[in-house]
Scaffold this motif. Sequence first.
Motif, PDB file in Angstrom:
ATOM      1  N   MET A 117      65.583  34.586  40.941  1.00 50.49           N
ATOM      2  CA  MET A 117      66.015  36.198  42.717  1.00 50.49           C
ATOM      3  C   MET A 117      65.031  36.838  42.870  1.00 50.49           C
ATOM      4  O   MET A 117      65.094  37.522  43.996  1.00 50.49           O
ATOM      5  N   CYS A 118      63.284  36.608  42.642  1.00 52.44           N
ATOM      6  CA  CYS A 118      62.605  37.322  43.295  1.00 52.44           C
ATOM      7  C   CYS A 118      61.717  36.386  44.050  1.00 52.44           C
ATOM      8  O   CYS A 118      60.563  36.286  45.003  1.00 52.44           O
ATOM      9  N   HIS A 119      62.329  34.859  44.478  1.00 51.54           N
ATOM     10  CA  HIS A 119      61.792  34.000  45.568  1.00 51.54           C
ATOM     11  C   HIS A 119      59.878  34.241  45.517  1.00 51.54           C
ATOM     12  O   HIS A 119      59.936  34.145  46.672  1.00 51.54           O
ATOM     13  N   HIS A 121      57.898  35.646  44.227  1.00 55.00           N
ATOM     14  CA  HIS A 121      57.001  37.267  44.355  1.00 55.00           C
ATOM     15  C   HIS A 121      55.734  36.963  44.008  1.00 55.00           C
ATOM     16  O   HIS A 121      55.052  36.934  42.734  1.00 55.00           O
ATOM     17  N   ARG A 143      58.632  43.258  42.561  1.00 53.67           N
ATOM     18  CA  ARG A 143      60.014  43.455  43.132  1.00 53.67           C
ATOM     19  C   ARG A 143      60.865  43.749  41.783  1.00 53.67           C
ATOM     20  O   ARG A 143      62.067  44.415  41.507  1.00 53.67           O
ATOM     21  N   CYS A 144      60.916  42.717  40.149  1.00 49.81           N
ATOM     22  CA  CYS A 144      61.378  43.359  38.838  1.00 49.81           C
ATOM     23  C   CYS A 144      60.720  43.894  37.951  1.00 49.81           C
ATOM     24  O   CYS A 144      62.389  43.676  37.395  1.00 49.81           O
ATOM     25  N   LYS A 182      63.295  46.380  45.675  1.00 51.91           N
ATOM     26  CA  LYS A 182      63.896  46.012  44.836  1.00 51.91           C
ATOM     27  C   LYS A 182      65.403  44.467  44.830  1.00 51.91           C
ATOM     28  O   LYS A 182      66.086  45.559  46.796  1.00 51.91           O
ATOM     29  N   SER A 183      65.396  44.195  44.298  1.00 48.67           N
ATOM     30  CA  SER A 183      66.533  43.299  44.691  1.00 48.67           C
ATOM     31  C   SER A 183      67.709  43.260  43.649  1.00 48.67           C
ATOM     32  O   SER A 183      67.682  43.441  42.723  1.00 48.67           O
ATOM     33  N   GLU A 185      70.013  41.560  43.369  1.00 53.43           N
ATOM     34  CA  GLU A 185      70.457  39.583  42.945  1.00 53.43           C
ATOM     35  C   GLU A 185      70.369  39.942  41.310  1.00 53.43           C
ATOM     36  O   GLU A 185      69.673  40.203  41.204  1.00 53.43           O
ATOM     37  N   PHE A 226      66.843  51.388  46.882  1.00 47.67           N
ATOM     38  CA  PHE A 226      67.932  50.408  46.366  1.00 47.67           C
ATOM     39  C   PHE A 226      68.603  50.412  47.773  1.00 47.67           C
ATOM     40  O   PHE A 226      69.669  51.513  48.073  1.00 47.67           O
ATOM     41  N   ASP A 228      69.945  49.449  49.883  1.00 46.09           N
ATOM     42  CA  ASP A 228      71.589  48.218  50.162  1.00 46.09           C
ATOM     43  C   ASP A 228      72.539  48.963  49.806  1.00 46.09           C
ATOM     44  O   ASP A 228      73.497  48.526  50.278  1.00 46.09           O
TER      45      ASP A 228
END
Length: 269
Positions: A117-119, A121, A143-144, A182-183, A185, A226, A228
Amino acid sequence: MDDFVSESDSDYTSYWRDWFISSRGNEYFCEIDEDYLTDRFNLTGLNTEVQYYQYALDLVTDVFDLDCDDEMRETIEKSARHLYGLVHARYIVTTRGLAKMLEKYKKGDFGKCPRVMCHSHPLLPMGLSDVPHLKPVKLYCGRCEDIYNPKSSRHAAIDGAYFGTSFHNILFQVYPALIPAKSAERYIPRVYGFKVHSAAALIRWQNNQRDDMRRRLRKMEVESGFKDADDEIEADEDEDEDEDEELGAEQFQAAEAGGLVEGEIRTVA
């Protein structure tokens, strides 16, 4: 760090730092400027931590000219590598050192985050202790916000004190534009498209804890990162307020119907 293969005199005497940086397993290190190494103030206290300190410093600064046997030479080389690592931990939190590590970070020299989920990074090296010989180096994902073990056994053998516990946080403080979003996902386990019950319950609990944290941060006017989810939290707060008002009205009506509003006391037989 003890597994390095000794090179010929011409390879490591004239350009010891170039040899050290280019050696396999040392990709995490950046080259320390000679001006920094020759400033005694930057080396304060290291003479008590490094064996054959002066010889090791001479080797690192390319002025070593001691005629000694191979065993003594290997011991001094080991001390030189240890000295370089300790100085490296101090150097990378300076302006020049941060700039060099930033370039390596942008190129992905420290690897990519293994979390899907960090794609991919990019990671940063960090230590779990500032005391040498206690913990090996780890890799931090911004990211995580989690840490991971290096893939290579050569990198996993590097002492974490050569990077310190503060470097990765200082880098993001100096370059705030690098702080990743921050994700939110999360992987949701499913069986034939349906959520697995126990995992789904755990995720709901984690999401509730996260939402509570965001609400507390919003009340304290602290940026949560966050973006979103801010609108969702505001909507949830409005719904909670409406529910509280409706519940309060229902309780008042029930109390009034039972004759408890005026302070009457009834005995239940």
